[in-house]
Design a protein around this motif. Structure first.
Motif, PDB file in Angstrom:
ATOM      1  N   TYR A 199       0.822  -1.214   0.000  1.00 15.93           N
ATOM      2  CA  TYR A 199       0.000   0.000   0.000  1.00 15.93           C
ATOM      3  C   TYR A 199       0.854   1.262   0.000  1.00 15.93           C
ATOM      4  CZ  TYR A 199      -3.508  -3.422   1.434  1.00 15.93           C
ATOM      5  OH  TYR A 199      -4.322  -4.519   1.496  1.00 15.93           O
ATOM      6  N   ALA A 200       1.967   1.238  -0.680  1.00 14.48           N
ATOM      7  CA  ALA A 200       2.908   2.367  -0.671  1.00 14.48           C
ATOM      8  C   ALA A 200       2.272   3.668  -1.137  1.00 14.48           C
ATOM      9  CB  ALA A 200       4.118   2.043  -1.542  1.00 14.48           C
ATOM     10  N   SER A 201       1.274   3.598  -1.992  1.00 17.13           N
ATOM     11  CA  SER A 201       0.653   4.810  -2.523  1.00 17.13           C
ATOM     12  C   SER A 201      -0.404   5.392  -1.583  1.00 17.13           C
ATOM     13  CB  SER A 201       0.010   4.519  -3.882  1.00 17.13           C
ATOM     14  OG  SER A 201      -1.002   3.535  -3.737  1.00 17.13           O
ATOM     15  N   ASN A 202      -0.695   4.706  -0.481  1.00 20.70           N
ATOM     16  CA  ASN A 202      -1.725   5.173   0.447  1.00 20.70           C
ATOM     17  C   ASN A 202      -1.181   5.165   1.885  1.00 20.70           C
ATOM     18  OD1 ASN A 202      -4.043   5.721   1.910  1.00 20.70           O
ATOM     19  ND2 ASN A 202      -5.325   4.259   0.807  1.00 20.70           N
ATOM     20  N   PRO A 203      -0.487   6.222   2.293  1.00 18.28           N
ATOM     21  CA  PRO A 203       0.130   6.251   3.631  1.00 18.28           C
ATOM     22  C   PRO A 203      -0.867   6.095   4.777  1.00 18.28           C
ATOM     23  CG  PRO A 203       0.865   8.130   2.314  1.00 18.28           C
ATOM     24  CD  PRO A 203      -0.190   7.431   1.537  1.00 18.28           C
ATOM     25  N   LYS A 204      -2.072   6.599   4.598  1.00 17.97           N
ATOM     26  CA  LYS A 204      -3.079   6.486   5.661  1.00 17.97           C
ATOM     27  C   LYS A 204      -3.434   5.018   5.893  1.00 17.97           C
ATOM     28  CE  LYS A 204      -7.612   8.088   7.086  1.00 17.97           C
ATOM     29  NZ  LYS A 204      -8.817   8.827   6.722  1.00 17.97           N
ATOM     30  N   LEU A 205      -3.616   4.269   4.817  1.00 16.98           N
ATOM     31  CA  LEU A 205      -3.932   2.843   4.940  1.00 16.98           C
ATOM     32  C   LEU A 205      -2.749   2.073   5.536  1.00 16.98           C
ATOM     33  CD1 LEU A 205      -6.021   0.634   4.451  1.00 16.98           C
ATOM     34  CD2 LEU A 205      -5.116   0.394   2.134  1.00 16.98           C
ATOM     35  N   VAL A 206      -1.543   2.460   5.170  1.00 15.48           N
ATOM     36  CA  VAL A 206      -0.351   1.823   5.733  1.00 15.48           C
ATOM     37  C   VAL A 206      -0.335   2.006   7.249  1.00 15.48           C
ATOM     38  CG1 VAL A 206       2.170   1.936   5.873  1.00 15.48           C
ATOM     39  CG2 VAL A 206       1.048   1.995   3.647  1.00 15.48           C
ATOM     40  N   ASP A 207      -0.584   3.238   7.708  1.00 17.76           N
ATOM     41  CA  ASP A 207      -0.588   3.490   9.152  1.00 17.76           C
ATOM     42  C   ASP A 207      -1.676   2.690   9.857  1.00 17.76           C
ATOM     43  OD1 ASP A 207       1.608   5.113   9.397  1.00 17.76           O
ATOM     44  OD2 ASP A 207       0.486   6.982   9.167  1.00 17.76           O
ATOM     45  N   GLU A 208      -2.865   2.628   9.272  1.00 12.11           N
ATOM     46  CA  GLU A 208      -3.961   1.870   9.890  1.00 12.11           C
ATOM     47  C   GLU A 208      -3.608   0.389   9.988  1.00 12.11           C
ATOM     48  OE1 GLU A 208      -7.463   2.577   7.577  1.00 12.11           O
ATOM     49  OE2 GLU A 208      -7.539   4.701   8.111  1.00 12.11           O
ATOM     50  N   GLN A 209      -3.096  -0.173   8.905  1.00 12.18           N
ATOM     51  CA  GLN A 209      -2.752  -1.592   8.891  1.00 12.18           C
ATOM     52  C   GLN A 209      -1.597  -1.887   9.862  1.00 12.18           C
ATOM     53  OE1 GLN A 209      -4.148  -4.152   6.933  1.00 12.18           O
ATOM     54  NE2 GLN A 209      -5.747  -2.689   6.417  1.00 12.18           N
ATOM     55  N   CYS A 210      -0.600  -1.021   9.875  1.00 11.96           N
ATOM     56  CA  CYS A 210       0.549  -1.223  10.776  1.00 11.96           C
ATOM     57  C   CYS A 210       0.136  -1.089  12.241  1.00 11.96           C
ATOM     58  CB  CYS A 210       1.675  -0.258  10.431  1.00 11.96           C
ATOM     59  SG  CYS A 210       2.545  -0.704   8.907  1.00 11.96           S
TER      60      CYS A 210
END
Length: 163
Positions: free
Chosen positions: A73-84
């Protein structure tokens, strides 16, 4: 049949031996990232050997999951933070089982710092890899043949002129 089995066993042992020789000398970025975080946490939380060993295994697993999420999800930082953050909650549950109450309280209070420190390290490591790939690009190739403008360009020009 015995020869086939013996050959398969030999090939497997050679493959495992090669992998074992490469592992100690060259760690992956995920392993380095997990080791760095584990060292920091172990030092700050004052863990014993058993706890440190368990922490390293937990961090190895969670950092690998986070790295996968970050690349997917490199193109979506918000989703990366939620998933992490979900992966971090998994780590919280696992650490609760191995840390003392005081250690877990300290860990829980320091979680944002650990998360930031890990993210900063990951960003620096990815920046270094990008710079190295730009400075030393891999040669272009097709099925193992390196492409170049060497003799092929000259022979193509001479064959066209002879027509």
């Amino acid at each position: 049949m015995k020869k086939i089995l013996a050959t398969a066993v030999l090939m497997a042992s050679v493959a495992l031996g090669t992998q074992a020789q490469q592992s100690p000398t060259k760690k992956t970025a995920v392993q380095q990232r997990a080791d760095r975080l584990s060292n920091q946490m172990s030092r700050e939380l004052r863990l014993n050997n058993y706890q440190t060993t368990r922490l390293r295994a937990i961090n190895q697993d969670k950092i690998a999951k986070m790295a996968t999420i970050e690349s997917k999800y490199a193109s979506n930082p918000k989703l990366v933070d939620e998933q992490c953050q979900g992966v971090c909650r998994e780590r919280d549950q696992e650490l609760r089982a191995i840390l003392t109450t005081d250690q877990y309280s300290t860990y829980y209070g320091n979680r944002p710092a650990y998360y930031r420190s890990d993210k900063d390290y990951a960003m620096r490591a990815s920046d270094v890899m990008l710079v190295k790939s730009v400075q030393n690009p891999l040669p272009a190739s097709a099925k193992g043949a390196t492409l170049s403008q060497g003799d092929d360009a000259k022979s193509g020009a001479s064959s066209r002129s002879s027509r």
